[in-house]
Write a protein that holds these residues in place. Structure first.
Motif, PDB file in Angstrom:
ATOM      1  N   TYR B  34       0.936  -1.158  -0.016  1.00  0.00           N
ATOM      2  CA  TYR B  34      -0.041  -0.155   0.134  1.00  0.00           C
ATOM      3  C   TYR B  34       0.863   1.140   0.080  1.00  0.00           C
ATOM      4  O   TYR B  34       1.845   1.310   1.014  1.00  0.00           O
ATOM      5  N   ILE B  40      -6.082   1.688  -4.562  1.00  0.00           N
ATOM      6  CA  ILE B  40      -6.706   0.747  -3.779  1.00  0.00           C
ATOM      7  C   ILE B  40      -7.869   0.792  -3.026  1.00  0.00           C
ATOM      8  O   ILE B  40      -8.846   0.306  -3.168  1.00  0.00           O
ATOM      9  N   ALA B 105      -5.038  15.331  -5.668  1.00  0.00           N
ATOM     10  CA  ALA B 105      -4.801  13.716  -5.762  1.00  0.00           C
ATOM     11  C   ALA B 105      -3.349  13.563  -6.045  1.00  0.00           C
ATOM     12  O   ALA B 105      -3.052  12.428  -5.217  1.00  0.00           O
ATOM     13  N   ILE B 109      -0.718  10.773  -4.449  1.00  0.00           N
ATOM     14  CA  ILE B 109      -0.334   9.542  -5.483  1.00  0.00           C
ATOM     15  C   ILE B 109       1.087   9.319  -5.334  1.00  0.00           C
ATOM     16  O   ILE B 109       1.881  10.427  -5.592  1.00  0.00           O
TER      17      ILE B 109
HETATM   18  C1  LIG Z   1      -9.205  11.267  -9.564  1.00  0.00           C
HETATM   19  C2  LIG Z   1      -7.856  10.580  -9.971  1.00  0.00           C
HETATM   20  C3  LIG Z   1      -7.681  10.732 -11.155  1.00  0.00           C
HETATM   21  C4  LIG Z   1      -6.319  10.053 -11.759  1.00  0.00           C
HETATM   22  N1  LIG Z   1      -5.990  10.603 -12.953  1.00  0.00           N
HETATM   23  C5  LIG Z   1      -4.880   9.695 -13.608  1.00  0.00           C
HETATM   24  C6  LIG Z   1      -4.142  10.230 -14.816  1.00  0.00           C
HETATM   25  O1  LIG Z   1      -4.893  10.899 -15.563  1.00  0.00           O
HETATM   26  N2  LIG Z   1      -2.994   9.495 -15.105  1.00  0.00           N
HETATM   27  C7  LIG Z   1      -2.469   8.844 -14.410  1.00  0.00           C
HETATM   28  O2  LIG Z   1      -1.277   8.240 -14.631  1.00  0.00           O
HETATM   29  N3  LIG Z   1      -2.940   8.286 -13.228  1.00  0.00           N
HETATM   30  C8  LIG Z   1      -4.002   8.948 -12.713  1.00  0.00           C
HETATM   31  N4  LIG Z   1      -4.592   8.646 -11.442  1.00  0.00           N
HETATM   32  C9  LIG Z   1      -3.880   7.792 -10.538  1.00  0.00           C
HETATM   33  C10 LIG Z   1      -3.932   6.346 -10.647  1.00  0.00           C
HETATM   34  O3  LIG Z   1      -5.305   6.103 -10.970  1.00  0.00           O
HETATM   35  C11 LIG Z   1      -3.867   5.752  -9.222  1.00  0.00           C
HETATM   36  O4  LIG Z   1      -4.755   5.945  -8.320  1.00  0.00           O
HETATM   37  C12 LIG Z   1      -2.467   5.846  -8.530  1.00  0.00           C
HETATM   38  O5  LIG Z   1      -1.348   5.998  -9.593  1.00  0.00           O
HETATM   39  C13 LIG Z   1      -2.134   4.865  -7.791  1.00  0.00           C
HETATM   40  O6  LIG Z   1      -0.581   5.354  -6.852  1.00  0.00           O
HETATM   41  P1  LIG Z   1      -0.867   5.025  -5.298  1.00  0.00           P
HETATM   42  O7  LIG Z   1       0.349   5.691  -5.050  1.00  0.00           O
HETATM   43  O8  LIG Z   1      -2.050   5.797  -4.773  1.00  0.00           O
HETATM   44  O9  LIG Z   1      -1.000   3.788  -5.259  1.00  0.00           O
HETATM   45  P2  LIG Z   1      -1.769   2.740  -4.222  1.00  0.00           P
HETATM   46  O10 LIG Z   1      -3.159   2.822  -4.636  1.00  0.00           O
HETATM   47  O11 LIG Z   1      -1.103   2.561  -3.117  1.00  0.00           O
HETATM   48  O12 LIG Z   1      -1.304   1.339  -5.259  1.00  0.00           O
HETATM   49  C14 LIG Z   1      -1.576   0.930  -6.404  1.00  0.00           C
HETATM   50  C15 LIG Z   1      -1.364  -0.494  -6.769  1.00  0.00           C
HETATM   51  O13 LIG Z   1      -0.027  -0.533  -7.015  1.00  0.00           O
HETATM   52  C16 LIG Z   1       0.698  -1.364  -6.109  1.00  0.00           C
HETATM   53  N5  LIG Z   1       1.924  -0.683  -5.379  1.00  0.00           N
HETATM   54  C17 LIG Z   1       2.025   0.603  -4.889  1.00  0.00           C
HETATM   55  N6  LIG Z   1       3.210   1.024  -4.737  1.00  0.00           N
HETATM   56  C18 LIG Z   1       3.989  -0.467  -5.125  1.00  0.00           C
HETATM   57  C19 LIG Z   1       5.353  -0.398  -4.826  1.00  0.00           C
HETATM   58  N7  LIG Z   1       6.297   0.447  -4.476  1.00  0.00           N
HETATM   59  N8  LIG Z   1       5.808  -1.521  -5.462  1.00  0.00           N
HETATM   60  C20 LIG Z   1       4.894  -2.590  -5.966  1.00  0.00           C
HETATM   61  N9  LIG Z   1       3.600  -2.486  -5.762  1.00  0.00           N
HETATM   62  C21 LIG Z   1       3.102  -1.347  -5.391  1.00  0.00           C
HETATM   63  C22 LIG Z   1      -0.314  -1.729  -4.971  1.00  0.00           C
HETATM   64  O14 LIG Z   1      -0.302  -3.011  -4.350  1.00  0.00           O
HETATM   65  C23 LIG Z   1      -1.541  -1.506  -5.848  1.00  0.00           C
HETATM   66  O15 LIG Z   1      -1.974  -2.725  -6.360  1.00  0.00           O
HETATM   67  C24 LIG Z   1      -5.743   9.199 -10.943  1.00  0.00           C
HETATM   68  C25 LIG Z   1      -6.130   8.888  -9.785  1.00  0.00           C
HETATM   69  C26 LIG Z   1      -7.475   9.662  -9.148  1.00  0.00           C
HETATM   70  C27 LIG Z   1      -7.860   9.227  -7.710  1.00  0.00           C
END
Ligand SMILES: Cc1cc2nc3c(=O)[nH]c(=O)nc-3n(C[C@H](O)[C@H](O)[C@H](O)COP(=O)(O)OP(=O)(O)OC[C@H]3O[C@@H](n4cnc5c(N)ncnc54)[C@H](O)[C@@H]3O)c2cc1C
Ligand code: FES
Ligand code: FES
Lengths: 162, 277
Positions: B34, B40, B105, B109
């Protein structure tokens, strides 16, 4: 740190420490509203899109629907209830920067953080930050005016609002 | 509201994270790492994923690094996209990652979460594909340093229990001429019709794409076409587009035909901005 599915969390919110029993799966938005009675943060999309649920975490705007309450451990949360007569709140009133008001707490939290983190914000920075929130009633012009008026007041030499 | 329950662990070292994963896996708890949690939480709310435990990697010191070391830039996996943009240590990355989602966001992220996620866009990976970056992966077998091209093929290919710790980029890529163009249908804050990141290194153009197919990519065939200066720019672009590695996306953001139109124009603009004619 390990948390089982339900536990007691001490949460620092609006300058107080409050104890709440939560599920790990609870979002911060849910706990603020349902357990702490802080209903200023609004549920909109609950998907990270609209910004109605925005609160401050250590001074930065965060959408509380995409943060687990357990993640708040060790961080300072401020909700709209924690702001009292701030220049940004007054500016929203003076510039008519809302109609129904549903999106307003989220906008104010974002704008409040913006003028503190970027006191010299230009139009591009303002637009980038405001792009995080959606309003269904007003144009965004009045909201930008509110932000610019606070920035101008912070820097008396700044004439961007005129 | 997320309808199912799960446990939460926040290890403070790599080894602890890997061990916790192993234990939870043996207990049948299907743990996941996470980071920002944005994907997630949103997927769990819709019941598109399920897990009985999450392992929050944000307290692991190595994942929080952002510094230059021995002529390389080391970026920890939990550095947020906003932090990257504000620090602006790698302008190409600031621009490419700065287009994803919206500013608030991006305060949550993480760069590693974006690269590892399931969303098809994953725009933060583009600069690392262009710069042939190295990634640091930790898992039950220890820590490994590998080229991003070895582990990123449509998605990040890690084995069970492994996670991305850092991304290491040679400093010589930081100051290169670059272009990032992100085209959306209507508003700025939207999923892209096409995002192109490009650099010019030793006279050669490198390009990486998001929003074109159902995964981000860099294509050697397309780069051959784009660098063939014996033919006019228009021909170079058209040939390159004929080598896109999978069908063009056809979704609510735009039809495949419209995407092709946008891609053609955007790729032409990108090359012109890098001084090609
Ligand atoms: C409103 C909104 C709009 C968005 N628009 C875009 C967009 O236009 N373009 C774009 O590219 N993204 C966009 N995103 C981002 C994308 O949808 C993901 O939500 C984001 O990239 C996930 O990053 P996180 O750090 O929150 O990961 P998490 O939610 O924590 O994890 C995502 C996944 O990756 C895994 N993971 C996380 N970190 C690691 C790690 N270090 N090693 C291995 N596995 C890992 C997790 O187990 C999970 O499966 C948007 C998000 C939101 C909320
Ligand atoms: S309710 Fe959180 S962003 Fe819409
Ligand atoms: S004032 Fe009604 S949604 Fe913004």
């Amino acid at each position: 740190m390990e948390r089982s599915q339900r536990f007691v969390l001490d949460i620092h919110v609006n300058g107080e420490v409050r104890s709440v029993t939560i599920r790990v799966a609870d979002t911060l938005l849910h706990i603020l509203r349902e357990q702490l009675g802080l209903t200023g943060a609004k549920p909109g999309c609950e998907n990270g899109d609209c910004g109605a649920c925005t609160v401050l975490v250590d001074g930065w705007p965060i959408k509380s629907c995409i943060m687990l309450a357990v993640e708040a451990t060790g961080h300072e949360i401020i909700t709209i209830e924690g702001l009292k007569d701030t220049p940004m709140q007054k500016a929203f009133l003076e510039k008519w920067a809302f109609q129904c008001g549903y999106c307003t707490p989220g906008f104010i939290m974002n704008c409040y953080a913006l003028v503190r983190i970027h006191p010299d914000a230009d139009d591009q920075v303002i637009q980038e930050w405001l792009g995080s929130n959606i309003c269904r009633c007003t144009g965004y012009e009045e909201i930008q005016e509110a932000v610019k008026s606070v920035l101008a007041a912070q820097h008396p030499s700044n004439t961007r609002t005129s | 509201m997320i309808a199912f329950d799960f446990e939460y662990y926040k290890p403070t070292s790599i080894i602890e994270a890997v061990n916790v994963f192993q234990q939870l896996h043996l207990q049948g708890k299907e743990p996941i790492y996470y980071a920002g949690g944005t994907e997630i939480i949103t997927w769990a709310r819709r019941n598109d994923i399920s897990m009985k435990a999450v392992i929050d990697i944000k307290a692991i010191p190595e994942c929080n690094v952002l510094q230059f070391q021995n002529n390389t830039l080391v970026i920890g996996a939990v550095i947020t996209l906003t932090h990257l943009a504000e620090a602006n240590v790698f302008p190409l990355l600031s621009r490419a990652a700065g287009g994803a989602a919206d500013h608030t966001a991006r305060n949550k992220i993480t760069v590693g979460g974006n690269i590892s996620g399931r969303i098809i866009y994953r725009e933060a990976v583009l600069p690392f594909l262009l710069a042939n970056s190295q990634v640091v992966i930790a898992g039950p077998k220890g820590i490994k340093y590998v080229s991003i091209h070895h582990v990123f093929n449509k998605t990040l290919q890690v084995e069970k229990g492994e996670f991305l710790v850092q991304i290491i980029t040679d400093q010589s890529y930081i100051g290169l001429p670059y272009v990032v163009m992100r085209k959306t249908k209507i508003q700025k804050v939207e999923y892209p019709l096409t995002t192109i990141a490009a650099i010019k290194r030793m006279g050669r153009i490198r390009t990486a794409f998001s929003g074109v197919c159902s995964f981000p990519f860099r294509s050697p065939e397309m780069e051959e076409d784009l660098n063939d200066r014996s033919v006019p720019l228009e021909v170079r672009v058209n040939r390159a587009i004929s080598h896109v590695p999978a069908p063009l996306l056809n979704n609510v953001e735009g039809s495949a035909e419209y995407r092709k139109f946008v891609l053609t124009n955007t790729l032409t603009d990108t090359l012109e901005k890098l001084g090609e004619e």
